[in-house]
Every structure is written in C-alpha cells, then in structure tokens.
Design an enzyme around this catalytic site. Structure first.
Site, mmCIF file in Angstrom:
data_model
loop_
_atom_site.group_PDB
_atom_site.id
_atom_site.type_symbol
_atom_site.label_atom_id
_atom_site.label_comp_id
_atom_site.label_asym_id
_atom_site.label_seq_id
_atom_site.Cartn_x
_atom_site.Cartn_y
_atom_site.Cartn_z
ATOM 1 N N LYS A 68 -12.809 -0.821 2.347
ATOM 2 C CA LYS A 68 -12.055 0.127 1.520
ATOM 3 C C LYS A 68 -13.100 0.152 0.300
ATOM 4 C CE LYS A 68 -7.283 -0.380 3.311
ATOM 5 N NZ LYS A 68 -6.698 -1.392 4.004
ATOM 6 N N HIS B 38 -6.385 -4.106 -0.948
ATOM 7 C CA HIS B 38 -6.319 -2.894 -1.800
ATOM 8 C C HIS B 38 -6.567 -3.246 -3.302
ATOM 9 C CE1 HIS B 38 -4.812 0.424 0.829
ATOM 10 N NE2 HIS B 38 -4.138 -0.501 1.604
ATOM 11 N N SER C 273 0.949 -1.291 0.127
ATOM 12 C CA SER C 273 -0.050 -0.047 -0.035
ATOM 13 C C SER C 273 0.801 1.385 0.039
ATOM 14 C CB SER C 273 -0.871 0.086 1.143
ATOM 15 O OG SER C 273 -0.363 0.123 2.481
HETATM 16 C C1 LIG Z 1 -6.564 -1.774 5.396
HETATM 17 C C2 LIG Z 1 -5.724 -3.151 5.352
HETATM 18 C C3 LIG Z 1 -6.017 -4.142 6.645
HETATM 19 C C4 LIG Z 1 -7.129 -3.737 7.495
HETATM 20 O O1 LIG Z 1 -8.528 -3.842 7.278
HETATM 21 P P1 LIG Z 1 -9.582 -3.476 8.182
HETATM 22 O O2 LIG Z 1 -10.754 -3.907 7.454
HETATM 23 O O3 LIG Z 1 -9.527 -1.818 8.085
HETATM 24 O O4 LIG Z 1 -9.316 -3.722 9.574
HETATM 25 C C5 LIG Z 1 -5.449 -5.111 6.453
HETATM 26 N N1 LIG Z 1 -4.568 -5.692 5.647
HETATM 27 C C6 LIG Z 1 -4.120 -4.663 4.734
HETATM 28 C C7 LIG Z 1 -3.320 -5.058 3.352
HETATM 29 C C8 LIG Z 1 -4.822 -3.438 4.482
HETATM 30 O O5 LIG Z 1 -4.499 -2.519 3.602
#
Ligand SMILES: *Cc1c(COP(=O)(O)O)cnc(C)c1O
Length: 400
Positions: A246, A217, A189
C-alpha cells in the site's frame, strides 16, 4: 473434468451475476498513479483520475523506487528460487527486516510474500488451545482466516465496541485462558475509522492481554513520521502486521514486527514463511528505498493530508454525505447498492475512477463510493474530480 462439475460451477457464476455481485476488472495500461490509462471493451481512456488505489504516498510509480528496483537486477539478480531458511535469505532481506523493526519501534520483523500471509501465519504458532483470541467484527479477511488456523478459543466483539470487548475479555479470563490476544485492524478500510487503540490497550493491560494490530492502512503515513496507529495515539502494542503493498511502494510483501522471541519463533514455525518463496530482491531494494523516503521527511505526508482536507471540504460543500474522519479514506455515502454502481459508472464516463461498495462488503443500505486520497494527486486533479462528482451527483439524483 465432468460436465456435472462444470455445470455446477457455471450455475454459481450465474447466481453471482444475477445477484449483481459480479466483479469485473478494468484493464489499466499505464503505470499506477494519480492519473492512469484504462481500457474497457476495447476503448481506451487516458488521464483518468484514480481515486481508488491504496497508493497513499504516491510511491507506486516513484522514480527512486523504480531505479532501486532496476539497479537491483544487475547487482542482486531476479529471483531467489528458495524459501528463506534453505537458501533464500540475502543480506538485504535482513536489512529490510531490521529497518522495518526500527521504524516501527520493535525488536525485529519477519517478511512474508504479502500481509495476507503474515496474518495467516501469526496466530497458529503463538496461540494454542489453552489460549483465547478476541477479534473485532470488521477485521480484514486475512485476520479472520489466520485465527481460523489456530486452535485458540475464539471471541468476537462488534466493531470498536469497547463494552463488548471488555465482556469478551472477562469471559476469556473466567474461562481460564492462559494467554489472551486482542486482534484488530489499525484502520477499518471500508469506513476509514481508526481503531480505538487507547481504550484497547488500557483494557489489554487491565486483563493482561496481548494486542496485535494490522496496520496496513496506516504504516508510512499515519502518526508522527508515518509510524502508524500506535504512534498516532502514543500507545504501544505487542505485535504489528503490515504490508509493502500500500503506502510503501504498492508492489507486494508483508511483515510481522514484534519482540525478539516472537519473531524468532515465527521464523521456526510460521507456515507461510517456511513453505513459500522468498521475496525477490527488486521488491526488497525498492522497499528499503520506500523507507528512506518515508523517514526522510514529511513532504509526502503533508501533501496527502492537504489533499485529504481539500477533498473532504470540496465534497461536503457540494452536498455529499461523508463518513467523518481524518484518514485519507473518504467514503461518500449513497445508501442504495444500485445507486453506488450508477454513480461509479457516471464518474468513470467523466474521467474519474472510483469503486462502489455495497452488501455484503458493507451493511445493507450503507452502499457507498469509497474514495482514497494520495500524495500524487494535484490540486487540478482534485478540482477535476470535484466537478465530475457534482455532475454525476446531479445526473444520478444524489444532488438536487
Ligand atoms: C490490504 C490488507 C491486507 C492484505 O495485504 P497484502 O499485503 O495485500 O496481502 C491485510 N490486512 C489489511 C487490513 C489490509 O488492508
């Protein structure tokens, strides 16, 4: 509470601030979206172009999702007041789990409060001290924590370094590991770089290892029909974790998808599933609606990738140094930590909200502003933001 204890906590806070690492939260007073209202020090700024949300498909304020959530309150109630296995499983929880599994091409899936919990849950029940887990060095904090909670031998390879991955696979095999699991983010990310899934899955096959991907992502917008990084590369992986927080509406919720026995065992043993509350119906109903929209067609994805191409070309024409790639994460490289903060502040003054990232989140000397495209941004928003980047770039000396 003793004064000595609080003094020590305050000292830590002072040190964080002195190191320039204090994170200060801006207050958003509008819904999340392409343009937002932000209040800071009692001053309100309207119509700020938001380039730092993970709102890839622009669904965070989507009218259909909001309606699905609103309707759910009358039909389904507000909260579940139970973990899943006692009295917290509704028909709609199973519907969402089966829809996600179908979308991802897996037998079944299991919901969590967040992907952080899914990653915290997935390793410990599946791997024991006889096993090995091999992890990319840039994996998300929740994967790192999840691996810490399991008793398998741990190996790490430098980000996307396939030679090192193979060395670790050999080590684990020679060490007599019963099962080996490779764990990686599908997309890294901070850079927007894609994990090398064709190479990873080929190595996994060679050494008889399992592959787990965290596709937070990617799910909903990368690959054909938005089915994520395995679909993007046309490969199969064993276990997927992901988020509803997301692209799929941006509220909250995580999941693990995989073969039936794996999901069945996780339902028996995954601690964040057994000991934490069931997702509220509104989130589940809006999650189902998000999948409807994602599966209905490519219009949102097309908008997202048109925006991404336009944004990359615009910043490149202005003379900014970007990390190359195809993902809607578009990092603008600045190098110096202070400069990334000054640039972010200058952009905010010009009505563009971005986040500067610097050590320890990214390597020293590799500070950047990470911009993220989404389908809710219009051409006018992007032109406005490009003008602001040009002006802020000149003001801070990044552009000559
Ligand atoms: C955002 C993210 C998470 C966490 O996800 P949530 O549902 O907000 O807890 C875990 N792994 C990755 C790679 C992320 O980008």
């Amino acid at each position: 509470m003793t004064k000595r204890f609080l003094d020590q906590i305050r000292e830590t806070l002072t040190q964080i601030d002195a190191d320039g690492l204090m994170k200060r939260e801006r207050l958003i007073t509008s819904p999340q979206g392409g343009r937002i209202t932000v209040s800071q020090n009692g001053k309100t700024r309207e119509n700020v172009v938001n380039l730092c949300a993970n709102n890839y498909l622009g669904l965070a304020d989507n009218a259909d999702l909001i309606k699905a959530a609103k309707d759910s309150y009358d039909a389904q109630g507000y909260g579940m007041a139970s973990v899943r296995f006692i009295c917290g499983t509704k028909d709609i929880h199973r519907q969402l789990e089966q829809r996600l599994a179908g979308f991802l091409g897996k037998d079944d899936s299991i919901l969590f409060a967040a992907c952080f919990d899914a990653n915290g849950a997935v390793f410990e029940p599946l791997l024991g001290p006889e096993d090995a887990v091999i992890s990319d060095s840039l994996n998300h904090a929740s994967i790192i924590d999840g691996i810490r909670l399991c008793k398998a031998r741990r190996f790490r390879y430098a980000n996307s370094n396939m030679g090192e991955l193979e060395d670790r696979l050999k080590e684990a095999r020679e060490g007599g590991a019963r099962h080996i699991m490779i764990a990686t983010d599908g997309v890294f990310s901070m850079d927007g770089y894609l994990a090398k899934l064709p190479e990873i899955t080929a190595l996994a096959e060679k050494y008889e290892a399992l592959v787990l991907i965290d596709d937070c992502h990617a799910t909903g917008f990368m690959g054909p029909q938005g089915r994520g990084m395995p679909a993007h590369f046309g490969v199969d992986v064993d276990i997927l974790t992901g988020t509803l927080g997301k692209a799929l509406g941006g509220a909250i919720g995580g999941y693990i998808a995989g073969p039936q026995p794996v999901i069945d065992l996780l339902r028996q043993r995954a601690r964040p599933y057994l000991f934490s509350n069931s997702l509220p119906p509104a989130v589940v109903m809006a999650g189902l609606k998000a999948l409807d929209l994602v599966e209905a067609g490519d219009d949102l994805r097309q908008q997202l990738f048109e925006n991404t191409a336009y944004w990359r070309a615009g910043l490149t024409d202005l003379g900014f140094d970007l990390l190359q790639g195809e993902h809607p994460i578009v990092p603008v490289m600045l190098g110096d930590a202070r400069l990334s903060q000054d640039m972010a502040a200058a952009l905010f003054d010009l009505g563009v909200y971005v986040a500067g990232f610097f050590f320890p989140v990214v390597p020293k000397g590799r500070a950047r502003i990470r911009t993220q495209m989404n389908a809710a941004l219009t051409r006018a928003d992007l032109d406005f933001a490009l003008d602001a980047f040009a002006e802020a770039g000149r003001k801070t000396g990044v552009l000559s």
